[in-house]
Design a protein around this motif. Sequence first.
Motif, PDB file in Angstrom:
ATOM      1  N   ASP A   1      -6.293   6.780  30.248  1.00 50.72           N
ATOM      2  CA  ASP A   1      -5.440   7.703  30.979  1.00 50.72           C
ATOM      3  C   ASP A   1      -5.979   7.812  32.397  1.00 50.72           C
ATOM      4  O   ASP A   1      -7.118   8.213  32.605  1.00 50.72           O
ATOM      5  CB  ASP A   1      -5.440   9.044  30.262  1.00 50.72           C
ATOM      6  N   VAL A   2      -5.159   7.453  33.368  1.00 49.44           N
ATOM      7  CA  VAL A   2      -5.624   7.407  34.752  1.00 49.44           C
ATOM      8  C   VAL A   2      -5.021   8.508  35.629  1.00 49.44           C
ATOM      9  O   VAL A   2      -5.183   8.489  36.846  1.00 49.44           O
ATOM     10  CB  VAL A   2      -5.398   6.008  35.374  1.00 49.44           C
ATOM     11  N   GLU A   3      -4.319   9.443  34.997  1.00 47.41           N
ATOM     12  CA  GLU A   3      -3.876  10.673  35.654  1.00 47.41           C
ATOM     13  C   GLU A   3      -3.204  10.475  37.012  1.00 47.41           C
ATOM     14  O   GLU A   3      -3.663  10.977  38.023  1.00 47.41           O
ATOM     15  CB  GLU A   3      -5.054  11.640  35.799  1.00 47.41           C
ATOM     16  N   GLY A   4      -2.112   9.724  37.032  1.00 47.45           N
ATOM     17  CA  GLY A   4      -1.335   9.587  38.251  1.00 47.45           C
ATOM     18  C   GLY A   4      -1.751   8.438  39.152  1.00 47.45           C
ATOM     19  O   GLY A   4      -1.195   8.279  40.238  1.00 47.45           O
ATOM     20  N   PHE A   5      -2.707   7.636  38.720  1.00 43.76           N
ATOM     21  CA  PHE A   5      -3.155   6.503  39.533  1.00 43.76           C
ATOM     22  C   PHE A   5      -2.713   5.168  38.921  1.00 43.76           C
ATOM     23  O   PHE A   5      -3.317   4.135  39.177  1.00 43.76           O
ATOM     24  CB  PHE A   5      -4.674   6.546  39.712  1.00 43.76           C
ATOM     25  N   GLU A   6      -1.643   5.209  38.135  1.00 43.74           N
ATOM     26  CA  GLU A   6      -1.151   4.006  37.466  1.00 43.74           C
ATOM     27  C   GLU A   6      -0.872   2.877  38.454  1.00 43.74           C
ATOM     28  O   GLU A   6      -1.177   1.709  38.176  1.00 43.74           O
ATOM     29  CB  GLU A   6       0.123   4.328  36.668  1.00 43.74           C
ATOM     30  N   ASN A   7      -0.302   3.211  39.590  1.00 33.68           N
ATOM     31  CA  ASN A   7       0.043   2.180  40.566  1.00 33.68           C
ATOM     32  C   ASN A   7      -1.197   1.428  41.044  1.00 33.68           C
ATOM     33  O   ASN A   7      -1.154   0.214  41.256  1.00 33.68           O
ATOM     34  CB  ASN A   7       0.829   2.765  41.740  1.00 33.68           C
ATOM     35  N   PHE A   8      -2.327   2.103  41.169  1.00 40.49           N
ATOM     36  CA  PHE A   8      -3.558   1.437  41.596  1.00 40.49           C
ATOM     37  C   PHE A   8      -4.103   0.530  40.493  1.00 40.49           C
ATOM     38  O   PHE A   8      -4.635  -0.545  40.772  1.00 40.49           O
ATOM     39  CB  PHE A   8      -4.614   2.465  42.003  1.00 40.49           C
ATOM     40  N   VAL A   9      -3.953   0.951  39.252  1.00 38.09           N
ATOM     41  CA  VAL A   9      -4.384   0.123  38.124  1.00 38.09           C
ATOM     42  C   VAL A   9      -3.559  -1.165  38.091  1.00 38.09           C
ATOM     43  O   VAL A   9      -4.106  -2.263  37.955  1.00 38.09           O
ATOM     44  CB  VAL A   9      -4.261   0.885  36.786  1.00 38.09           C
ATOM     45  N   PHE A  10      -2.243  -1.046  38.247  1.00 42.50           N
ATOM     46  CA  PHE A  10      -1.390  -2.237  38.234  1.00 42.50           C
ATOM     47  C   PHE A  10      -1.670  -3.132  39.433  1.00 42.50           C
ATOM     48  O   PHE A  10      -1.679  -4.358  39.311  1.00 42.50           O
ATOM     49  CB  PHE A  10       0.092  -1.863  38.173  1.00 42.50           C
ATOM     50  N   GLU A  11      -1.908  -2.537  40.583  1.00 39.79           N
ATOM     51  CA  GLU A  11      -2.223  -3.342  41.771  1.00 39.79           C
ATOM     52  C   GLU A  11      -3.525  -4.110  41.550  1.00 39.79           C
ATOM     53  O   GLU A  11      -3.626  -5.289  41.879  1.00 39.79           O
ATOM     54  CB  GLU A  11      -2.327  -2.445  43.011  1.00 39.79           C
ATOM     55  N   GLY A  12      -4.522  -3.450  40.960  1.00 39.54           N
ATOM     56  CA  GLY A  12      -5.800  -4.112  40.693  1.00 39.54           C
ATOM     57  C   GLY A  12      -5.703  -5.189  39.628  1.00 39.54           C
ATOM     58  O   GLY A  12      -6.472  -6.149  39.628  1.00 39.54           O
ATOM     59  N   GLY A  13      -4.761  -5.041  38.708  1.00 41.71           N
ATOM     60  CA  GLY A  13      -4.605  -6.005  37.623  1.00 41.71           C
ATOM     61  C   GLY A  13      -3.479  -6.994  37.837  1.00 41.71           C
ATOM     62  O   GLY A  13      -3.022  -7.648  36.893  1.00 41.71           O
ATOM     63  N   LYS A  14      -3.041  -7.137  39.068  1.00 43.14           N
ATOM     64  CA  LYS A  14      -1.867  -7.957  39.380  1.00 43.14           C
ATOM     65  C   LYS A  14      -1.995  -9.393  38.868  1.00 43.14           C
ATOM     66  O   LYS A  14      -1.058  -9.931  38.280  1.00 43.14           O
ATOM     67  CB  LYS A  14      -1.633  -7.951  40.886  1.00 43.14           C
ATOM     68  N   LYS A  15      -3.139 -10.032  39.086  1.00 42.47           N
ATOM     69  CA  LYS A  15      -3.312 -11.419  38.623  1.00 42.47           C
ATOM     70  C   LYS A  15      -3.154 -11.502  37.110  1.00 42.47           C
ATOM     71  O   LYS A  15      -2.508 -12.411  36.592  1.00 42.47           O
ATOM     72  CB  LYS A  15      -4.680 -11.966  39.031  1.00 42.47           C
ATOM     73  N   LEU A  16      -3.749 -10.580  36.403  1.00 37.94           N
ATOM     74  CA  LEU A  16      -3.674 -10.555  34.943  1.00 37.94           C
ATOM     75  C   LEU A  16      -2.232 -10.330  34.486  1.00 37.94           C
ATOM     76  O   LEU A  16      -1.750 -10.991  33.564  1.00 37.94           O
ATOM     77  CB  LEU A  16      -4.587  -9.456  34.389  1.00 37.94           C
ATOM     78  N   ILE A  17      -1.540  -9.432  35.154  1.00 35.19           N
ATOM     79  CA  ILE A  17      -0.155  -9.124  34.796  1.00 35.19           C
ATOM     80  C   ILE A  17       0.755 -10.327  35.056  1.00 35.19           C
ATOM     81  O   ILE A  17       1.595 -10.679  34.234  1.00 35.19           O
ATOM     82  CB  ILE A  17       0.332  -7.876  35.557  1.00 35.19           C
ATOM     83  N   TYR A  18       0.571 -10.997  36.174  1.00 32.11           N
ATOM     84  CA  TYR A  18       1.435 -12.114  36.534  1.00 32.11           C
ATOM     85  C   TYR A  18       1.107 -13.412  35.805  1.00 32.11           C
ATOM     86  O   TYR A  18       1.939 -14.310  35.758  1.00 32.11           O
ATOM     87  CB  TYR A  18       1.419 -12.354  38.048  1.00 32.11           C
TER      88      TYR A  18
END
Length: 112
Positions: A1-18
């Motif tokens: 649970d990142v309490e409103g910082f989801e966008n930063f988690v996704f930005e940091g994991g972009k390579k993994l997501i893509y």
Amino acid sequence: DVEGFENFVFEGGKKLIYNGNVENIVMENSITDVEIVGGMMDMLYDAGYRIAAILSVNGDPYHEDWWPTFNPALKERHNVKDPVVSDQLAFLARATSNIWWQHKRLRPAESS
């Protein structure tokens, strides 16, 4: 649970997501800024993920009758130069919910 910082988690994991190796993503969204929520949804949609379910914070199905409208709304948003804020996107920015994303290669054939 990142309490409103989801966008930063996704930005940091972009390579993994893509890279397409992640089959499922379950996220709790508590961000209320529709532009930030839209950016996250756009990135996940662009990476090949589709919404499989929207759940309440307790894990109960949340507005299940509306689920089939989310992916077409994201597809429409994805295909235009100036993305619009659909009712679905506004809902996701307004209501804290858990969103289950599934990579499209695991889903039944869709038009997207």
